[in-house]
Structures are given as structure tokens and as C-alpha cells.
Write a protein that holds these residues in place. Structure first.
Motif, PDB file in Angstrom:
ATOM      1  N   GLN A 120       5.833   0.812   2.108  1.00 50.95           N
ATOM      2  CA  GLN A 120       5.833  -0.234   1.085  1.00 50.95           C
ATOM      3  C   GLN A 120       4.998  -1.435   1.520  1.00 50.95           C
ATOM      4  OE1 GLN A 120       6.627   0.124  -1.835  1.00 50.95           O
ATOM      5  NE2 GLN A 120       7.087  -1.855  -2.771  1.00 50.95           N
ATOM      6  N   GLU A 124       1.854  -2.916  -0.717  1.00 47.15           N
ATOM      7  CA  GLU A 124       1.792  -4.304  -1.180  1.00 47.15           C
ATOM      8  C   GLU A 124       0.530  -5.002  -0.683  1.00 47.15           C
ATOM      9  OE1 GLU A 124       3.710  -5.607  -3.387  1.00 47.15           O
ATOM     10  OE2 GLU A 124       5.079  -3.901  -3.475  1.00 47.15           O
ATOM     11  N   LYS A 128      -2.722  -6.311  -3.112  1.00 47.13           N
ATOM     12  CA  LYS A 128      -3.227  -7.681  -3.100  1.00 47.13           C
ATOM     13  C   LYS A 128      -4.741  -7.686  -2.952  1.00 47.13           C
ATOM     14  CE  LYS A 128       0.902  -9.985  -1.291  1.00 47.13           C
ATOM     15  NZ  LYS A 128       1.495 -10.749  -0.145  1.00 47.13           N
ATOM     16  N   GLN A 152       3.940   5.535  -2.622  1.00 52.09           N
ATOM     17  CA  GLN A 152       5.260   5.055  -3.041  1.00 52.09           C
ATOM     18  C   GLN A 152       6.153   6.225  -3.460  1.00 52.09           C
ATOM     19  OE1 GLN A 152       4.066   1.978  -6.000  1.00 52.09           O
ATOM     20  NE2 GLN A 152       5.475   0.661  -4.867  1.00 52.09           N
ATOM     21  N   ARG A 192       3.767   0.168 -10.222  1.00 51.61           N
ATOM     22  CA  ARG A 192       3.976  -0.190  -8.817  1.00 51.61           C
ATOM     23  C   ARG A 192       5.251  -1.007  -8.646  1.00 51.61           C
ATOM     24  NH1 ARG A 192       3.627  -4.758  -6.194  1.00 51.61           N
ATOM     25  NH2 ARG A 192       2.695  -5.794  -7.995  1.00 51.61           N
ATOM     26  N   ARG A 193       5.449  -1.996  -9.524  1.00 55.54           N
ATOM     27  CA  ARG A 193       6.632  -2.841  -9.413  1.00 55.54           C
ATOM     28  C   ARG A 193       7.916  -2.060  -9.705  1.00 55.54           C
ATOM     29  NH1 ARG A 193       5.989  -6.028 -13.436  1.00 55.54           N
ATOM     30  NH2 ARG A 193       3.753  -5.929 -13.947  1.00 55.54           N
ATOM     31  N   SER A 196       8.592  -0.007  -6.673  1.00 54.75           N
ATOM     32  CA  SER A 196       9.096  -0.862  -5.597  1.00 54.75           C
ATOM     33  C   SER A 196      10.607  -1.044  -5.725  1.00 54.75           C
ATOM     34  CB  SER A 196       8.398  -2.224  -5.618  1.00 54.75           C
ATOM     35  OG  SER A 196       7.030  -2.100  -5.305  1.00 54.75           O
TER      36      SER A 196
END
Length: 234
Positions: A120, A124, A128, A152, A192-193, A196
């Protein structure tokens, strides 16, 4: 000839494990896919003890091959490095010496909850970078985004089941759509979120141990160093 290529030729006969990773192991390959090979090499004791020492990895760019020195490989495995764990779990094994087969048989001992931070954290940080590139250069690396989502999904399944499976299975079409740019950046970022959050939930309920088996890794290293006293590859 590059120094890395000289190293490769010098230690090539000491490769103890050779596997195929990347798109062919994930089930994402097509007619344009490369064949990425990874593995481990075990230098002879005299090579390791010499003043020159041995490189932590050897590589051959022409054939897309990279091999880690055994101790380096173990240390990275204990840190849940994705490339290292995928090497241990690749279903496409081209060569494995008897000692390498022993390592593969014990590969589950390297799995732990640390995969959450490693997998993870990498996702992340890379997202970015992709966001910065989109803002500054107005470009998106779709293939990279696809692999981050794949990582993920792999990590979530690993925490849920205790097994590392490289083949993407039912997620094949989704990942191909992302790679080809059929999904918007906002859609992939939302995915992605969501993943997560699923990763967080999987960590809270996983049966994986807190840490990998360092004692086993140390025993394997000592055994390998002892076997490296012999001229033949163990």
C-alpha cells in the motif's frame, strides 16, 4: 560491455532460481509482452569472501533478467518486497536447484502483515507521482496505474486468504481497460481509494503473522553459505 553485464557473465553459472514474472505470470500478456526473468544466485564462498566481494544483483538487459544475491534476496523478502515475493510465488519456474526448491517450499514463512505497509505504501507514493505528472506534464502512465491497482488487489487477497496469487483471474478485463485508457483518471483514482479501504479491512481480519520467520531465513542463509563451500551449485 557494461559492468552489470560483466557481473552477469561471471556469476551466471551460480543462478539457483530462474522464474518468469511480470505480465506473463499475471495472465496479462499479449503478443507484444516481454518475458521478464527474475531469480537468485549463490556465489561460491571464495567469491563472497574475496576483497572484491559480490554484487547484490546481476542483470542482463538484453534478456530482461535480474538475479539477487541470496542474502540480499532474503533481506528483501523479510521486508515483503513485492518483486521478491512474486519471484518466490511465480507459477512459471524455468529452473530451480535442489536448495532453491527447499526455499520455495518454505516461502509461506516470508508472508506477514508487513505486506500492507509495503504494497500500500508503494501504491500511494506512485499515485502521487502520477498525479504530479498529470498536473505538470498532462500525461498519464496507464500501464503503471494498472499495475498499482493490480498490486492492491493482490495484497488484499493475500491478507484475506494467506496465499499470494499472481494471476489476476476475474480482474483481467478491468486491468486491461485501465491499461488501454478506457477508464478515466478519476474512475481509477476512486477505485484506488475504495481498494485502500478494503486493504484496511483485510489487515484488521487477516490471519497472517505480524512478522515473517526471521529465524528460518537465518537458518537458510547459514545453510546456503555452508553449501557454497562446494564447487557445485546446491
Amino acid at each position: 560491455m557494461r559492468p552489470s553485464e560483466l557481473d552477469f557473465r561471471h556469476y551466471e553459472s551460480r543462478v539457483m532460481l530462474r522464474v518468469v514474472i511480470g505480465s506473463r505470470a499475471y495472465g496479462l500478456d499479449d503478443e507484444h509482452s516481454d518475458t521478464d526473468k527474475r531469480g537468485i544466485y549463490l556465489p561460491q564462498a571464495e567469491q563472497h569472501w574475496s576483497l572484491e566481494g559480490v554484487p547484490e544483483q546481476i542483470e542482463n538487459d538484453a534478456t530482461q533478467e535480474v538475479y539477487w544475491e541470496f542474502e540480499k534476496f532474503l533481506k528483501l523478502a523479510l521486508k515483503s518486497n513485492p518483486n521478491i515475493l512474486e519471484t518466490l510465488y511465480s507459477p512459471l519456474v524455468e529452473f530451480a536447484s535442489p536448495f532453491a526448491k527447499k526455499l520455495i517450499a518454505a516461502r509461506a514463512e516470508f508472508l506477514s502483515r508487513a505486506v500492507y505497509d509495503t504494497f500500500q505504501g508503494y501504491v500511494e507514493s506512485q499515485f502521487k507521482r502520477i498525479t504530479t505528472e498529470l498536473r505538470n506534464l498532462e500525461r498519464i502512465r496507464w500501464k503503471q496505474m494498472m499495475h498499482l491497482i493490480r498490486l492492491q488487489l493482490t495484497g488484499i487477497t493475500l491478507l484475506q486468504t494467506g496465499e499470494l496469487t499472481l494471476h489476476v483471474g476475474e480482474h483481467l478485463q478491468l486491468l486491461r481497460d485501465i491499461k488501454s485508457g478506457k477508464r478515466t483518471f478519476d474512475e481509477v483514482d476512486a477505485l484506488r481509494r475504495s481498494l485502500s479501504h478494503q486493504f484496511d479491512l483485510a489487515l484488521a481480519t487477516t490471519s497472517l503473522p505480524e512478522h515473517p520467520n526471521r529465524e528460518l531465513a537465518n537458518d537458510l542463509l547459514i545453510e546456503a553459505r555452508t553449501l557454497a563451500l562446494k564447487a557445485s551449485l546446491p
